[in-house]
Design a protein around this motif. Sequence first.
Motif, PDB file in Angstrom:
ATOM      1  N   ARG A  61       4.433  -3.911   9.422  1.00  0.00           N
ATOM      2  CA  ARG A  61       3.351  -3.390  10.257  1.00  0.00           C
ATOM      3  C   ARG A  61       3.469  -3.950  11.667  1.00  0.00           C
ATOM      4  NH1 ARG A  61      -0.507  -4.874   7.427  1.00  0.00           N
ATOM      5  NH2 ARG A  61      -0.916  -2.960   6.310  1.00  0.00           N
ATOM      6  N   THR A 109       0.834  -1.199   0.000  1.00  0.00           N
ATOM      7  CA  THR A 109       0.000   0.000   0.000  1.00  0.00           C
ATOM      8  C   THR A 109       0.872   1.253   0.000  1.00  0.00           C
ATOM      9  OG1 THR A 109      -1.703  -1.193   1.219  1.00  0.00           O
ATOM     10  CG2 THR A 109      -1.845   1.209   1.247  1.00  0.00           C
ATOM     11  N   ASP A 136      -7.303  -1.729  -3.281  1.00  0.00           N
ATOM     12  CA  ASP A 136      -6.457  -2.400  -2.297  1.00  0.00           C
ATOM     13  C   ASP A 136      -7.248  -3.543  -1.655  1.00  0.00           C
ATOM     14  OD1 ASP A 136      -4.271  -2.937  -0.723  1.00  0.00           O
ATOM     15  OD2 ASP A 136      -4.175  -0.946   0.209  1.00  0.00           O
ATOM     16  N   GLU A 137      -6.561  -4.610  -1.293  1.00  0.00           N
ATOM     17  CA  GLU A 137      -7.197  -5.790  -0.677  1.00  0.00           C
ATOM     18  C   GLU A 137      -8.382  -6.251  -1.534  1.00  0.00           C
ATOM     19  OE1 GLU A 137      -6.273  -6.611   2.858  1.00  0.00           O
ATOM     20  OE2 GLU A 137      -5.472  -4.701   3.566  1.00  0.00           O
TER      21      GLU A 137
HETATM   22 MG   LIG Z   1      -1.967  -2.862   2.466  1.00  0.00          MG
END
Ligand SMILES: [Mg+2]
Length: 400
Positions: free
Chosen positions: A257, A73, A153-154
């Motif tokens: 993350r 992302t 996204d996703e």
């Molecule tokens: Mg992402």
Amino acid sequence: MLKERSLANFFDEYLKKGSVFGDKSRLQTNYKPEDIPHRDLQLEQVGVIIRPALRLERPSNFFVYGKTGTGKTLVVTKMVDFLIETASGAGVFVSSAYVNCKLDTDTVYGLFTTLAREAGIDLPSTGLSTDDVSGAFFSAIDKKKQVFFIVLDEIDHLIKKAGDDFLYKLTRQNEQLLNAQVAIIGISNDLMFADSLDPRVKSSLSQEELVFPPYNAVELQDILNDRTLSAFAEGALETGVVEKCAAYAAREHGDARRALDLLRVAGELADRKSSGKVSIADVDGAEEKIERDKVADIVSTQPKQAQVVLFSIISVTNGSSKFIFTGEVYEVYRRLCQTVGLRPLTQRRVSDILSEFDMLGVITARVISKGRHGRTREIMLAEQAGTVSVRRILQDALGI
Ligand SMILES: [Mg+2]
Ligand SMILES: Nc1ncnc2c1ncn2[C@@H]1O[C@H](COP(=O)(O)OP(=O)(O)O)[C@@H](O)[C@H]1O
């Protein structure tokens, strides 16, 4: 109760020690760092695919794959933003709309309303069909000679719920547009996902494919060091803290993350103790807390039947960590169903729910042989699922 004097000291201490954080927002997921270490190749690959937009030529549609926290992302949105900035400096119209298909919507209607909102189009709030909304969106962007990037996204999440028809239509849209040209960027954590698409959709959407590899522990250290430079107060991190976060986050797959979350939560724990320093023990505490929160999250989003099954396990286990028989669980489950007014599922279905819990790490299951009496399954509650807070979540959800 603390005496008034020590009470005053209590807050004074806190003030004196100050927070371990400097600019904490740098640790948040949506923060876009200036530097993106260890993604030079990917930034360039994305850049090469999208840059024809600067000449108002339509770029290829493409897909980006990679596990969570590999920077998909970040890299895509950063490069698209950067391109738009460059284009506007050169007097060329390039725009984009970003939709997270897991968080923002689970319908095609929702997808187009989100796209319209992102593109700054006003829609009446009721009485529109999906076709109306998509029509309004495309006619609005077609007013200008421009390249328009749609970032999905996703994307696998939406396709699971809504099928892939809408993608086919999206890829055909350029044939209808007079001025604007649309380029689609799909992002997914699921490497196998494209195989499930209609072959026509697949070939027009994945004209190019990029796969982002997981980071290794050393790369994660660089990423953390870069972001912590001003995220923490000077000297607030004890030696080894960054290394430990990186090592934990690299254990399953290198997930940036997770590494950032560990560091942030470790800092929050240190602040709660007003120790003024983040220690290695705080990182261990953070790892535990994140795991606990993950389980709480799983538990609260389960369907009711599964919640009853879990509550039955907790009741049978009664605070001890030992293996129990699934037969016992089923008995308690049947009684609980009566209490909460649900029709009990068959033992076979409950067995499926247990397998699911096993996969999610909520329980551990093992099959034991009972000689000529066949085989039976025993289960044990995972430590993070046996907590008071999980029990409370279930009680609230089930009203018991
Ligand atoms: Mg992402
Ligand atoms: N190379 C990097 N440098 C700095 N931060 C990064 C890097 N890669 C990922 N991150 C950060 O890690 C988090 C997860 O990245 P993200 O792009 O959302 O991953 P994905 O979309 O692949 O799941 C975000 O906060 C992002 O800013």
